[in-house]
Design a protein around this motif. Structure first.
Motif, short mmCIF file in Angstrom:
data_model
loop_
_atom_site.label_atom_id
_atom_site.label_comp_id
_atom_site.label_asym_id
_atom_site.label_seq_id
_atom_site.Cartn_x
_atom_site.Cartn_y
_atom_site.Cartn_z
N PHE A 216 0.85 -1.19 0.00
CA PHE A 216 0.00 0.00 0.00
C PHE A 216 0.88 1.24 0.00
O PHE A 216 2.06 1.20 0.37
N LEU A 217 0.29 2.35 -0.44
CA LEU A 217 0.97 3.64 -0.44
C LEU A 217 0.40 4.52 0.66
O LEU A 217 -0.81 4.55 0.85
N ARG A 218 1.27 5.22 1.36
CA ARG A 218 0.84 6.26 2.28
C ARG A 218 1.22 7.59 1.62
O ARG A 218 2.40 7.91 1.46
N VAL A 219 0.21 8.35 1.25
CA VAL A 219 0.43 9.55 0.45
C VAL A 219 0.04 10.78 1.25
O VAL A 219 -1.02 10.81 1.87
N ARG A 220 0.89 11.78 1.25
CA ARG A 220 0.56 13.05 1.88
C ARG A 220 1.10 14.20 1.04
O ARG A 220 1.93 14.01 0.14
N LEU A 221 0.63 15.38 1.35
CA LEU A 221 1.01 16.58 0.60
C LEU A 221 2.19 17.29 1.26
O LEU A 221 2.37 17.23 2.48
N ALA A 222 2.97 17.96 0.43
CA ALA A 222 3.99 18.85 0.97
C ALA A 222 3.31 20.08 1.57
O ALA A 222 2.17 20.41 1.24
N ASP A 223 4.02 20.76 2.45
CA ASP A 223 3.47 21.95 3.10
C ASP A 223 3.10 23.02 2.07
O ASP A 223 3.77 23.19 1.05
N GLY A 224 2.01 23.75 2.35
CA GLY A 224 1.66 24.90 1.55
C GLY A 224 0.78 24.64 0.35
O GLY A 224 0.41 25.58 -0.35
N THR A 225 0.41 23.40 0.10
CA THR A 225 -0.46 23.09 -1.04
C THR A 225 -1.93 23.24 -0.63
O THR A 225 -2.34 22.63 0.37
N PRO A 226 -2.71 24.04 -1.36
CA PRO A 226 -4.15 24.12 -1.04
C PRO A 226 -4.79 22.73 -1.12
O PRO A 226 -4.82 22.12 -2.19
#
Length: 616
Positions: free
Chosen positions: A533-543
């Protein structure tokens, strides 16, 4: 299989289907779309128009999927046997102007096959004059495919390009022998959520109750849970809640509404909760939902707050609560709502939108760099006073669809990728006949780890249902997966109020947490283990949120699931069907689509795979 054996098999199956006229709801494990495609000599798509009354039709557009393109022909519905004639006429009339598909094979006496049109099966035979005669209904073939005609065409194209692809016939999930009972929570249970309070810490289970929230954590190297509510100084009574980093300090916060005000609770470095708003909550007597997001203009954390009137944006500025009204529609009275707003990127431009289902008129606010535009009318409807929803890409096109259940109806609303929705419940396999209204909770998930998003639905006064996705929005619910009591093999008491999914015991598979109607909280552990499985998150500052999806490799890549990805430190889990190469696609706000290739080796790492979207 050689031609002689194949034709004999086809002829035998034709005989069985032609002899059956009763509805056949269960999946036929011996004749799936894989068999249908392989054993067909000819597969073609056609769109029909009426020529002589309701009995004679001609194709206005045709296209071959397998074998030669059909020569000009007519479809004779009037040749159908009398008992089925009315239904056959209705099927073809309902499918007028929409693509239909014919599967046929040569038999010793004629070319025989099946026509799938407007979601229904008809047995057809080509006569000497070249006309295709409808002979009867072929209702038993619903055991092969009970989904929509449009999706059967897409599934056929995929199977022709990817002969090794499968169409599952069973749920593919089993529980371990013992479930983990966490205790009983008093009060009215709102929802529950699996949350990771610290980036590197264990997954916790949060249960919201107006009599006092509870927080559970698995013990180290153990499948039992411990109640850490008191140890973490959690003292909230949430009727609505959201987990998000609202103050921007890099740690997840609990935002709680207790019926009177919204309050902010930080998690300290020591792992305990403390008020993060100086004890000054945002007074609000009316709240249907809290949805994490970030401002389109600068990416600062925010909450979309749903009320029975109009939604609003709420954020923290210089230690104070600041609200922003959404643009209002040009209506004096829109009728109000009972459904929380749904926040996600529905039109594929990278900017999150707001969908507000309502009784009289549903609105969609589309996002842009300037914020939310004036609302436009959307087709999604609610009819009852309660509402539950979940998001997932059920037809495998990369766009987020909406499943919504209220006390009067449950429906799957398919998104065309531009923010336009249509009700496709009737073409959703088991959703068309095993989907009561009034769900207490629902969740798009993939407990069988085949890469297709399934649908888990709970009810306060009935058993839960797990509709597994056979691919391309064709669901099955054979009653194989059920909940049991602690002693095992004894069906659990009917009635559940909330659920959550996570890998609670860290064995590489998703498990199911459930709150029963009497307040009992338990976790059913998946018998599978060490699945990728993938654990996906956003970098800081992305709407946030943005929509991301995992796509298969091969000649005809298909979406293996699309989900919203929220602001850090939150992460979204995508299941993968096994070793191989996959592509993670996402659309940053206002920028071209980005993609990342993920290769899963045969030896799957226990830690899974972490991906940060937008990281330089």
């Amino acid at each position: 299989m050689n031609r002689t054996v194949r034709n004999r098999s086809w002829a035998a199956f034709c005989t069985a289907v032609f002899a059956c006229t009763s509805a056949f709801g269960f999946i036929d494990p011996k004749f799936t779309p894989v068999d249908l495609v392989k054993q067909s000599d000819v597969i073609f798509v056609a769109t029909y128009e009426m020529t002589k009354g309701a009995d004679m039709w001609r194709p206005v557009r045709t296209g071959a999927l397998k074998g030669p393109k059909p020569e000009p022909f007519h479809l004779n519905v009037g040749s159908c046997k009398e008992a089925d004639l009315a239904n056959a006429r209705d099927a073809v009339l309902s499918g007028q102007g929409q693509p239909a598909v014919v599967f046929a094979a040569k038999t010793p006496d004629a070319m025989k096959g099946y026509l799938h049109i407007s979601g229904r099966w008809l047995a057809v035979r080509r006569n000497e004059a070249g006309t295709w005669d409808v002979e009867s209904l072929a209702m038993r073939l619903s055991g092969t495919w009970a989904g929509g005609t449009d999706m059967l065409i897409e599934a056929t194209r995929h199977l022709l390009a990817e002969p090794d692809a499968d169409v599952p016939v069973s749920v593919g999930v089993a529980w371990m022998q013992d479930r983990s009972d966490l205790g009983k929570v008093p009060g009215n249970i709102g929802r529950m959520e699996a949350v990771r309070p610290t980036a590197d810490g264990p997954v916790h289970l949060f249960v919201a109750s107006d009599a006092g929230d509870r927080l559970y954590r698995t013990k180290p190297n153990d499948e039992a849970f411990e109640d850490v509510t008191r140890a973490t100084r959690l003292a909230t009574r949430s009727r609505r809640f959201a987990w998000t980093d609202l103050d921007g300090d890099g740690r997840v916060d609990l935002v709680s509404w207790d019926g009177k005000a919204i309050s902010l609770w930080r998690i300290s470095a020591a792992g305990t909760f403390e008020r993060g708003d100086g004890g000054k909550g945002f007074a609000l007597a009316d709240c249907l939902g809290l949805a994490p997001c970030a401002m389109h203009t600068d990416g600062t954390p925010a909450l979309l707050v749903t009320t029975t009137e109009f939604p609003l944006l709420l954020r923290r500025v210089a230690g104070n609560w600041v609200k922003t009204e959404l643009p209002r529609p040009m209506l004096a009275d829109w009728g109000g709502t009972s459904c929380p707003c749904i926040v996600a990127d529905f039109d594929g431009d990278g900017w999150w939108d707001v969908l507000q289902p309502a009784w009289w008129q549903t609105f969609l606010w589309k996002g842009s760099a300037k914020g939310l535009a004036d609302p436009v009318v959307a087709s999604v409807k609610v009819q009852g006073k309660t509402c539950r929803f979940t998001l997932g890409d059920f037809n495998q096109d990369g766009a987020l669809d909406v499943f919504l259940s209220d006390e009067k109806v449950s429906a799957l609303w398919e998104n065309d990728g531009k923010g336009n929705f249509r009700d496709v419940t009737a073409g959703g396999g088991s959703l068309s006949y095993r989907l009561p209204a009034g769900a207490s909770d629902c969740l798009a998930t993939d407990l069988n780890h085949d890469g297709r998003p399934d649908l888990c639905v709970l009810y306060r006064n009935a058993d839960f249902a797990y509709h597994f996705n056979r691919g391309f929005r064709c669901f099955g619910e054979e009653g194989e997966l059920r909940l049991f009591e602690p002693e095992g093999n004894v069906p659990a008491r009917a009635g559940q109020t909330a659920c959550a999914v996570a890998d609670f015991n860290s064995d590489g598979s998703l498990d199911l947490a459930v709150v029963f109607a009497d307040g009992t909280v338990c976790v059913y552990y998946n018998q599978a283990f060490n699945r990728p499985f993938l654990r996906v998150r956003l970098a800081d500052g992305t709407p946030a949120p943005v929509t991301a999806g995992v796509w298969s490799s091969g000649k005809t890549p298909v979406s293996l699931g699309a989900l919203p990805v929220y602001a850090p430190p939150a992460h979204t889990v995508f299941t993968l069907p096994g070793p191989g190469t996959f592509t993670l696609r996402w659309k940053p706000p206002g920028k071209p689509e980005h993609s990342t290739t993920v290769t899963v080796p045969d030896e799957i790492p226990e830690t899974g795979f972490d991906v940060i979207l937008g990281k330089p």
